[in-house]
Design an enzyme around this catalytic site. Structure first.
Site, PDB file in Angstrom:
ATOM      1  CG  ASP A 144      -1.886   1.166   1.215  1.00 29.47           C
ATOM      2  OD1 ASP A 144      -2.985   1.014   0.670  1.00 29.47           O
ATOM      3  OD2 ASP A 144      -1.529   2.250   1.753  1.00 29.47           O
TER       4      ASP A 144
ATOM      5  CG  ASN B 280      -4.701  10.789  -7.022  1.00 31.11           C
ATOM      6  OD1 ASN B 280      -4.016  10.801  -8.035  1.00 31.11           O
ATOM      7  ND2 ASN B 280      -5.209   9.675  -6.519  1.00 31.11           N
TER       8      ASN B 280
ATOM      9  CG  ASP C  90      -4.596   7.960 -13.397  1.00 28.66           C
ATOM     10  OD1 ASP C  90      -4.843   7.520 -12.252  1.00 28.66           O
ATOM     11  OD2 ASP C  90      -5.469   8.442 -14.143  1.00 28.66           O
TER      12      ASP C  90
ATOM     13  CG  ASP D 112      -2.840   3.734  -2.620  1.00 28.95           C
ATOM     14  OD1 ASP D 112      -3.781   2.997  -2.299  1.00 28.95           O
ATOM     15  OD2 ASP D 112      -2.325   4.562  -1.841  1.00 28.95           O
TER      16      ASP D 112
END
Length: 230
Positions: free
Chosen positions: A22, A30, A39, A65
């Site tokens: 993670d 973001n 992305d 993610d």
């Protein structure tokens, strides 16, 4: 992933290891730089992970993610730990995305199981729990599942529910400590929150305040203490 898991368990020559990866604080990428950059960063991460796994292993992106790597024919946890260490080093190297030099850390949970003693969902669950403990330890590290993790998480969930009940039913208390100025005169009070648990007695503030900060209940505690003090 399940098919690969079952294929690995059909072999008697080794065990399976699952790495649950993670990315730490990825949401801020973001939020600040936009989803296009986010992305591209995920693509960069995936490519680096692909370079670290061999043909016998499997890399998958679960969602957002989060990635998993399924290792077959491992002789114990050492190989999975070595891979986790290499992943942390590789992800820490700057990612050049649209002119931005971005550094990443990750929290990795590892679960190692012998053939015949678990279902795919159990392996994934244990790796996920290990990842959560890695985050609690400060992120940018890995953790290997053991039985103590399940007990810690069970106790954490129970305490969270009990704390919410204490908030909703006024089960908390404020104790006031006087504040004096340089001349010795009283100039105010410090409100100290206390939780007297029905079964466990006094719960240290260092324990439940830290929990509240992690779960988001700290906002409710703040509002409650302000109302009580006023």
């Amino acid at each position: 992933l399940v098919q690969k898991f079952q294929q690995g368990f059909s072999s008697e020559s080794g065990s399976l290891a699952l790495l649950y990866i993670d990315l730490d604080e990825f949401k801020s990428v973001n939020d600040i730089l936009g989803y296009a950059v986010g992305d591209k960063l995920l693509i960069s991460v995936a490519r680096r992970l692909q370079q670290l796994v061999n043909a016998e292993n499997m890399l998958a992106r679960l969602c957002g993610d989060e990635f998993v790597i399924l290792m077959t024919e491992v002789g114990g946890g050492s190989e999975a730990c070595n891979l986790a260490e290499r992943i942390l080093v590789e992800l820490a190297r700057p990612h050049n995305i649209h002119g931005n030099e971005l550094s990443l850390t990750a929290s990795i949970g590892i679960a190692v199981l012998e053939p015949g003693n678990a279902a795919p969902e159990t392996l994934l669950q244990k790796a996920d729990m290990s990842m959560l403990r890695a985050k609690q330890r400060g992120r940018n590290t890995y953790d290997v599942f053991d039985s103590s993790i399940a007990k810690q998480l069970e106790r954490r969930v129970q305490m969270r529910n009990e704390l919410q009940e204490a908030i909703d039913t006024d089960g908390l208390e404020l104790h006031y400590q006087s504040i004096v100025d340089a001349s010795g005169g009283l100039c105010g009070f410090e409100a100290l929150m206390r939780w007297q648990h029905k079964q466990r007695g006094s719960v240290p503030p260092s324990e439940f305040i830290t929990l509240a900060e992690e779960t988001g209940q700290i906002a409710q505690l703040t509002s409650w203490s302000l109302r009580q003090a006023c």
